[in-house]
Motif scaffolding. Structure first.
Motif, PDB file in Angstrom:
ATOM      1  N   UNK A 285       0.934  -1.095  -0.018  1.00  0.00           N
ATOM      2  CA  UNK A 285      -0.047   0.041   0.153  1.00  0.00           C
ATOM      3  C   UNK A 285       0.742   1.253   0.228  1.00  0.00           C
ATOM      4  N   UNK A 286       0.609   2.345  -0.669  1.00  0.00           N
ATOM      5  CA  UNK A 286       1.306   3.282  -0.709  1.00  0.00           C
ATOM      6  C   UNK A 286       0.394   4.529  -1.193  1.00  0.00           C
ATOM      7  N   UNK A 287       1.025   5.808  -1.187  1.00  0.00           N
ATOM      8  CA  UNK A 287       0.341   7.152  -1.913  1.00  0.00           C
ATOM      9  C   UNK A 287       1.150   7.500  -2.903  1.00  0.00           C
ATOM     10  N   UNK A 288       0.450   8.049  -3.907  1.00  0.00           N
ATOM     11  CA  UNK A 288       0.997   8.484  -5.061  1.00  0.00           C
ATOM     12  C   UNK A 288       0.208   9.792  -5.704  1.00  0.00           C
ATOM     13  N   UNK A 289       1.308  10.564  -6.251  1.00  0.00           N
ATOM     14  CA  UNK A 289       0.426  11.704  -6.830  1.00  0.00           C
ATOM     15  C   UNK A 289       0.066  11.561  -8.264  1.00  0.00           C
ATOM     16  N   UNK A 290       0.865  10.979  -9.023  1.00  0.00           N
ATOM     17  CA  UNK A 290       0.489  10.750 -10.407  1.00  0.00           C
ATOM     18  C   UNK A 290      -0.984   9.728 -10.523  1.00  0.00           C
ATOM     19  N   UNK A 291      -1.816  10.075 -11.217  1.00  0.00           N
ATOM     20  CA  UNK A 291      -3.021   9.366 -11.700  1.00  0.00           C
ATOM     21  C   UNK A 291      -2.843   7.989 -12.186  1.00  0.00           C
ATOM     22  N   UNK A 292      -3.861   7.262 -12.310  1.00  0.00           N
ATOM     23  CA  UNK A 292      -3.592   6.075 -12.844  1.00  0.00           C
ATOM     24  C   UNK A 292      -3.305   6.047 -14.438  1.00  0.00           C
TER      25      UNK A 292
ATOM     26  N   UNK B 101      -2.275  -2.568 -10.244  1.00  0.00           N
ATOM     27  CA  UNK B 101      -2.225  -1.595  -9.308  1.00  0.00           C
ATOM     28  C   UNK B 101      -3.602  -0.810  -9.180  1.00  0.00           C
ATOM     29  N   UNK B 102      -4.091  -0.739  -8.070  1.00  0.00           N
ATOM     30  CA  UNK B 102      -5.435  -0.257  -7.930  1.00  0.00           C
ATOM     31  C   UNK B 102      -5.345   1.278  -7.233  1.00  0.00           C
ATOM     32  N   UNK B 103      -6.111   2.267  -7.576  1.00  0.00           N
ATOM     33  CA  UNK B 103      -6.206   3.241  -7.180  1.00  0.00           C
ATOM     34  C   UNK B 103      -7.321   3.980  -6.474  1.00  0.00           C
ATOM     35  N   UNK B 104      -7.514   4.834  -5.542  1.00  0.00           N
ATOM     36  CA  UNK B 104      -8.634   5.384  -4.785  1.00  0.00           C
ATOM     37  C   UNK B 104      -8.150   6.781  -4.607  1.00  0.00           C
ATOM     38  N   UNK B 105      -8.619   7.892  -5.197  1.00  0.00           N
ATOM     39  CA  UNK B 105      -8.355   9.272  -5.141  1.00  0.00           C
ATOM     40  C   UNK B 105      -8.842   9.829  -3.745  1.00  0.00           C
ATOM     41  N   UNK B 106      -7.852  10.531  -3.078  1.00  0.00           N
ATOM     42  CA  UNK B 106      -8.086  11.251  -1.762  1.00  0.00           C
ATOM     43  C   UNK B 106      -8.032  12.608  -1.781  1.00  0.00           C
ATOM     44  N   UNK B 107      -9.074  13.261  -1.728  1.00  0.00           N
ATOM     45  CA  UNK B 107      -8.995  14.822  -1.966  1.00  0.00           C
ATOM     46  C   UNK B 107      -8.227  15.611  -0.787  1.00  0.00           C
ATOM     47  N   UNK B 108      -8.275  15.196   0.244  1.00  0.00           N
ATOM     48  CA  UNK B 108      -7.779  15.611   1.448  1.00  0.00           C
ATOM     49  C   UNK B 108      -6.282  15.496   1.582  1.00  0.00           C
ATOM     50  N   UNK B 109      -5.900  14.505   1.085  1.00  0.00           N
ATOM     51  CA  UNK B 109      -4.418  14.236   0.824  1.00  0.00           C
ATOM     52  C   UNK B 109      -3.909  14.662  -0.750  1.00  0.00           C
ATOM     53  N   UNK B 110      -4.727  15.098  -1.567  1.00  0.00           N
ATOM     54  CA  UNK B 110      -4.543  15.409  -2.768  1.00  0.00           C
ATOM     55  C   UNK B 110      -3.429  14.434  -3.616  1.00  0.00           C
ATOM     56  N   UNK B 111      -3.780  13.215  -3.192  1.00  0.00           N
ATOM     57  CA  UNK B 111      -2.856  11.807  -3.560  1.00  0.00           C
ATOM     58  C   UNK B 111      -3.769  10.841  -3.742  1.00  0.00           C
TER      59      UNK B 111
ATOM     60  N   UNK C  91     -14.858  13.061   6.108  1.00  0.00           N
ATOM     61  CA  UNK C  91     -13.852  13.531   6.905  1.00  0.00           C
ATOM     62  C   UNK C  91     -12.738  12.929   6.368  1.00  0.00           C
ATOM     63  N   UNK C  92     -12.630  11.624   5.845  1.00  0.00           N
ATOM     64  CA  UNK C  92     -11.394  11.085   5.416  1.00  0.00           C
ATOM     65  C   UNK C  92     -10.908  11.351   4.045  1.00  0.00           C
ATOM     66  N   UNK C  93     -11.782  12.118   3.295  1.00  0.00           N
ATOM     67  CA  UNK C  93     -11.438  12.651   1.832  1.00  0.00           C
ATOM     68  C   UNK C  93     -11.647  11.709   0.738  1.00  0.00           C
ATOM     69  N   UNK C  94     -12.014  10.609   0.679  1.00  0.00           N
ATOM     70  CA  UNK C  94     -12.406   9.842  -0.208  1.00  0.00           C
ATOM     71  C   UNK C  94     -13.517  10.395  -1.113  1.00  0.00           C
ATOM     72  N   UNK C  95     -14.507  10.673  -0.307  1.00  0.00           N
ATOM     73  CA  UNK C  95     -15.698  11.352  -0.887  1.00  0.00           C
ATOM     74  C   UNK C  95     -15.683  12.845  -0.749  1.00  0.00           C
ATOM     75  N   UNK C  96     -15.549  13.319  -1.974  1.00  0.00           N
ATOM     76  CA  UNK C  96     -15.267  14.888  -1.821  1.00  0.00           C
ATOM     77  C   UNK C  96     -16.158  15.622  -2.825  1.00  0.00           C
TER      78      UNK C  96
END
Length: 320
Positions: free
Chosen positions: A12-19, A100-110, A144-149
């Motif tokens: 598991x990780x965080x990434x700025x670049x989109x899928x 590699x699966x992605x879920x965008x997080x608006x709070x983290x902007x990642x 509040x977690x940022x996945x729904x924004x």
């Protein structure tokens, strides 16, 4: 001793670049969450077909978890290969891909990313691979977690990295059972030799042609007091090492005692390549010793080389 446990291959990780392969953006998430088709597999949404690595795929998202795959309480995500894509292969075979699966997080902007490091084999018998526990549902659904924004939006994605068939390869082998592994060289009238160096006739061992090179009074580093001996690959186009080619040779070089009891032997264990086709000894035997006991009554010197191992390499053709 305790029982062994398997090592997880989930990262598991965080990434700025989109899928890179596919993105699924959902507006009005609550609406789709209430309208996903209930089936024996659970509530899921299947994307349109997209192309990656020469094949067609679908992203499948279980917004309420794939209950049949231990996904209850989680977001589950999968990739399915289009069965028609498999028909491109003749005969049909497996397609290997990293997911590699992605879920965008608006709070983290990642993008939260999760992947199984094991490459997955897609085939007619197994067209779907994925992860049943991508994110806990209570984490994803908490605004509040940022996945729904931005009211009611979310984004999923996937990278499908198709492993191309192997085209570049190399096989290195060591031949340890050489027929007639010895080569003998008789040098007559040794004391009368005038040239700086002499080469034996070429001879074949281990699929290569070789020569022995003899410096009667040593090469430039021997101070005129030593016999220098080298083994070299024959200087012909067919036997020169090609670029990046390495040839290993192991064996023994000997100056034979005319009385047959006290040979002078040196062990070789060297790699020959394009920039260095020869190996040996600058100071193999002092000329004082040589004249004292290694020339017979006819002023003949006898050398012998015995091959123990010669390597060979097969490789894929180079295309430019």
């Amino acid at each position: 001793m305790g029982s062994g446990s398997s090592v997880s291959t989930i990262v598991k990780n965080w990434r700025e670049h989109p899928p890179s392969s596919y993105s699924l953006k959902i507006h009005n998430f609550s609406q789709i969450n209430n309208s996903t088709t209930a089936s024996s597999d659970g509530d899921k949404y299947q994307s349109r077909l997209f192309s990656s690595g020469g094949y067609n795929w679908r992203l499948i998202v279980y917004l309420k978890g794939n209950k049949k795959d231990n996904g209850s309480g989680f977001i589950s995500m999968y990739v399915e290969i289009d069965s028609k894509s498999l028909m491109k292969l003749n005969p049909p075979t497996e397609v290997f891909a990293e997911l590699r699966f992605f879920v965008y997080n608006k709070k983290e902007n990642n993008y939260f990313t999760i992947q199984d490091l094991q490459v997955k084999p897609f085939s007619a018998l197994k067209t779907v691979w994925g992860l049943q526990q991508v994110l806990p549902s209570n984490t994803f659904n908490n605004p509040k977690k940022g996945y729904i924004f931005e009211g009611d939006q979310c984004e999923f994605g996937v990278d499908v990295i198709v492993a191309p068939p192997l085209t570049n390869w190399e096989i290195l082998s060591f031949n340890e059972k050489l027929p007639r592994p010895k080569f003998s060289w008789t040098v007559k009238n040794f004391s009368m030799l005038k040239e700086h160096f002499y080469n034996s006739d070429s001879f074949s061992k281990g699929g290569r042609k070789w020569i022995l090179c003899l410096y009667p009074t040593g090469d430039s580093r021997a101070d005129g007091k030593w016999l220098s001996v080298f083994l070299c690959l024959a200087d012909t186009d067919g036997d020169k090492p090609k670029a990046d080619e390495n040839i290993f040779m192991q064996g023994h070089v000997r100056v034979l005692d005319p009385l047959g009891s006290n040979h002078v032997s040196g062990k070789m264990s060297d790699w020959h390549n394009e920039s260095n086709t020869g190996w040996g000894w600058v100071k193999f035997l002092s000329l004082t010793q040589l004249r004292k006991r290694y020339l017979d009554k006819e002023d003949t010197l006898r050398l012998e080389i015995e091959f123990e191992v010669v390597s060979s390499t097969k490789h894929s053709p180079i295309t430019i």
